[in-house]
Motif scaffolding. Structure first.
Motif, mmCIF file in Angstrom:
data_model
loop_
_atom_site.group_PDB
_atom_site.id
_atom_site.type_symbol
_atom_site.label_atom_id
_atom_site.label_comp_id
_atom_site.label_asym_id
_atom_site.label_seq_id
_atom_site.Cartn_x
_atom_site.Cartn_y
_atom_site.Cartn_z
ATOM 1 N N LEU A 26 -39.748 -77.606 9.246
ATOM 2 C CA LEU A 26 -40.007 -76.209 9.727
ATOM 3 C C LEU A 26 -40.628 -75.687 8.324
ATOM 4 O O LEU A 26 -41.475 -74.429 8.451
ATOM 5 N N VAL A 27 -39.805 -75.507 6.855
ATOM 6 C CA VAL A 27 -40.917 -75.099 5.791
ATOM 7 C C VAL A 27 -41.487 -75.851 5.892
ATOM 8 O O VAL A 27 -42.624 -75.001 5.367
ATOM 9 N N LYS A 28 -42.593 -76.842 5.779
ATOM 10 C CA LYS A 28 -43.960 -77.136 5.979
ATOM 11 C C LYS A 28 -44.848 -77.404 7.085
ATOM 12 O O LYS A 28 -45.389 -76.617 6.024
ATOM 13 N N LEU A 29 -43.921 -76.384 8.021
ATOM 14 C CA LEU A 29 -45.081 -75.864 8.670
ATOM 15 C C LEU A 29 -44.597 -74.612 9.050
ATOM 16 O O LEU A 29 -46.097 -73.735 8.644
ATOM 17 N N GLU A 30 -44.218 -73.853 8.617
ATOM 18 C CA GLU A 30 -44.385 -72.332 7.851
ATOM 19 C C GLU A 30 -45.015 -72.332 6.308
ATOM 20 O O GLU A 30 -45.745 -71.092 6.580
ATOM 21 N N LYS A 31 -44.821 -73.009 5.413
ATOM 22 C CA LYS A 31 -46.092 -73.443 4.820
ATOM 23 C C LYS A 31 -47.617 -72.638 5.183
ATOM 24 O O LYS A 31 -48.385 -73.206 4.372
ATOM 25 N N GLN A 32 -47.621 -74.015 5.755
ATOM 26 C CA GLN A 32 -48.829 -74.238 6.296
ATOM 27 C C GLN A 32 -49.431 -72.751 7.277
ATOM 28 O O GLN A 32 -50.354 -73.114 7.348
ATOM 29 N N LEU A 33 -48.507 -72.445 7.868
ATOM 30 C CA LEU A 33 -48.834 -71.478 8.846
ATOM 31 C C LEU A 33 -48.866 -70.365 8.376
ATOM 32 O O LEU A 33 -49.880 -68.996 8.518
ATOM 33 N N GLU A 34 -48.628 -70.366 6.363
ATOM 34 C CA GLU A 34 -48.220 -69.080 5.354
ATOM 35 C C GLU A 34 -49.910 -69.265 5.276
ATOM 36 O O GLU A 34 -50.469 -68.407 5.261
ATOM 37 N N GLN A 35 -50.163 -70.675 4.759
ATOM 38 C CA GLN A 35 -52.195 -70.238 4.212
ATOM 39 C C GLN A 35 -52.585 -70.287 5.573
ATOM 40 O O GLN A 35 -53.737 -69.363 5.769
ATOM 41 N N SER A 36 -52.526 -70.741 6.845
ATOM 42 C CA SER A 36 -53.396 -69.956 7.675
ATOM 43 C C SER A 36 -53.122 -69.007 7.678
ATOM 44 O O SER A 36 -54.464 -68.168 7.885
ATOM 45 N N PHE A 37 -52.396 -67.772 7.798
ATOM 46 C CA PHE A 37 -52.112 -66.740 8.108
ATOM 47 C C PHE A 37 -52.693 -65.478 6.956
ATOM 48 O O PHE A 37 -54.178 -64.766 6.792
ATOM 49 N N LYS A 38 -53.120 -66.669 5.732
ATOM 50 C CA LYS A 38 -53.850 -65.704 4.174
ATOM 51 C C LYS A 38 -55.006 -66.438 4.270
ATOM 52 O O LYS A 38 -55.779 -65.486 3.222
ATOM 53 N N SER A 39 -55.551 -67.036 5.000
ATOM 54 C CA SER A 39 -56.888 -67.066 5.354
ATOM 55 C C SER A 39 -57.746 -65.934 5.140
ATOM 56 O O SER A 39 -57.474 -65.214 6.336
ATOM 57 N N GLY A 40 -58.847 -66.241 4.364
ATOM 58 C CA GLY A 40 -59.718 -65.192 4.390
ATOM 59 C C GLY A 40 -59.383 -64.027 3.657
ATOM 60 O O GLY A 40 -60.193 -62.652 3.663
ATOM 61 N N LEU A 41 -58.111 -63.823 3.483
ATOM 62 C CA LEU A 41 -57.606 -62.521 2.571
ATOM 63 C C LEU A 41 -57.633 -62.065 1.082
ATOM 64 O O LEU A 41 -57.977 -63.763 0.575
ATOM 65 N N THR A 42 -58.492 -61.081 0.009
ATOM 66 C CA THR A 42 -58.173 -61.618 -1.274
ATOM 67 C C THR A 42 -56.861 -61.384 -1.778
ATOM 68 O O THR A 42 -55.424 -61.369 -0.975
ATOM 69 N N THR A 43 -56.655 -62.054 -2.380
ATOM 70 C CA THR A 43 -55.166 -61.593 -3.510
ATOM 71 C C THR A 43 -55.470 -60.014 -3.528
ATOM 72 O O THR A 43 -53.744 -59.801 -3.478
ATOM 73 N N GLN A 44 -55.828 -59.039 -3.768
ATOM 74 C CA GLN A 44 -55.256 -57.657 -3.511
ATOM 75 C C GLN A 44 -54.806 -57.308 -2.246
ATOM 76 O O GLN A 44 -54.033 -56.583 -1.554
ATOM 77 N N GLU A 45 -55.683 -57.823 -1.600
ATOM 78 C CA GLU A 45 -55.814 -57.559 0.583
ATOM 79 C C GLU A 45 -53.913 -58.025 0.291
ATOM 80 O O GLU A 45 -53.220 -57.447 1.270
ATOM 81 N N LEU A 46 -53.527 -58.980 0.470
ATOM 82 C CA LEU A 46 -51.974 -59.892 0.531
ATOM 83 C C LEU A 46 -51.462 -59.405 -0.165
ATOM 84 O O LEU A 46 -50.182 -59.005 -0.335
ATOM 85 N N ASP A 47 -51.420 -58.776 -1.450
ATOM 86 C CA ASP A 47 -50.567 -57.609 -2.474
ATOM 87 C C ASP A 47 -50.356 -56.773 -1.526
ATOM 88 O O ASP A 47 -49.388 -56.189 -2.105
ATOM 89 N N GLU A 48 -51.459 -55.932 -0.688
ATOM 90 C CA GLU A 48 -51.348 -54.734 -0.443
ATOM 91 C C GLU A 48 -50.478 -54.579 0.861
ATOM 92 O O GLU A 48 -49.836 -54.272 0.829
ATOM 93 N N PHE A 49 -50.646 -56.049 1.342
ATOM 94 C CA PHE A 49 -50.413 -55.453 2.541
ATOM 95 C C PHE A 49 -49.022 -56.320 2.079
ATOM 96 O O PHE A 49 -47.833 -56.087 3.121
ATOM 97 N N SER A 50 -48.148 -56.836 1.667
ATOM 98 C CA SER A 50 -46.921 -57.391 1.498
ATOM 99 C C SER A 50 -46.050 -56.006 1.000
ATOM 100 O O SER A 50 -44.946 -55.345 0.596
ATOM 101 N N ARG A 51 -47.270 -55.730 -0.289
ATOM 102 C CA ARG A 51 -46.597 -53.688 -0.807
ATOM 103 C C ARG A 51 -46.229 -52.862 0.130
ATOM 104 O O ARG A 51 -45.112 -52.620 0.508
ATOM 105 N N ILE A 52 -46.857 -53.125 1.320
ATOM 106 C CA ILE A 52 -47.564 -51.524 2.415
ATOM 107 C C ILE A 52 -45.543 -52.727 3.607
ATOM 108 O O ILE A 52 -45.165 -51.158 4.320
ATOM 109 N N SER A 53 -45.490 -53.820 3.898
ATOM 110 C CA SER A 53 -45.137 -53.753 4.942
ATOM 111 C C SER A 53 -43.619 -54.337 4.026
ATOM 112 O O SER A 53 -42.598 -53.309 4.561
ATOM 113 N N SER A 54 -43.227 -54.249 2.812
ATOM 114 C CA SER A 54 -42.045 -53.817 2.576
ATOM 115 C C SER A 54 -41.695 -52.353 2.585
ATOM 116 O O SER A 54 -40.436 -52.479 3.088
#
Length: 142
Positions: free
Chosen positions: A102-130
């Protein structure tokens, strides 16, 4: 799609991909099993009460979940060295194998979710979802 639909679609897609990847239906694995496996793997001297507190579920639901996981051979339980009335839960070898997968698959899935997103977009998503999660926990809907 509106915000609510996006949140539900994202959560559903995540659950569906994880279930498919680990053949969850074949194993009889559901979302609470996954959360419980992670909780036990990350909690030394784990008890049912620790899982109740960590997952925010009622004792009866966790007791049924633990019994099911013991029956499937994913968990082992032993009397606590410190309190003989307390049972310590740990992952069996098959439980560890599932949890590691599960841990391995979750890491792979997380990489798929992040695909095409900038670090800034990921930080913003994290801030907003939190913030959204905090808003939900702060408000009472009674």
């Amino acid at each position: 799609m509106n915000l609510r639909e996006n949140i539900f679609a994202l959560a559903q897609a995540y659950r569906m991909h994880i279930k498919e990847a680990v053949n969850a239906n074949e194993l009889g694995l559901n979302g609470m099993h996954v959360r419980c496996l992670h909780a036990i793997a990350n909690c030394p001297q784990c008890t049912a009460n620790a899982i109740v507190n960590q997952l925010g579920r009622d004792k009866a639901q966790i007791a049924r979940l633990i019994k099911d996981m013991l029956d499937k051979g994913w968990l082992e339980k032993h009397a606590s060295e410190f309190d003989k009335r307390s049972q310590i839960l740990s992952l069996s070898s098959s439980g560890k194998q599932i949890q590691q997968q599960l841990v391995k698959l979750e890491k792979q899935l997380e990489q798929s979710f992040k695909s095409g997103l900038t670090t800034q977009e990921l930080d913003e998503f994290s801030r907003i979802s939190s913030k959204m999660l905090a808003n939900l926990t702060e408000h009472s809907w009674e």
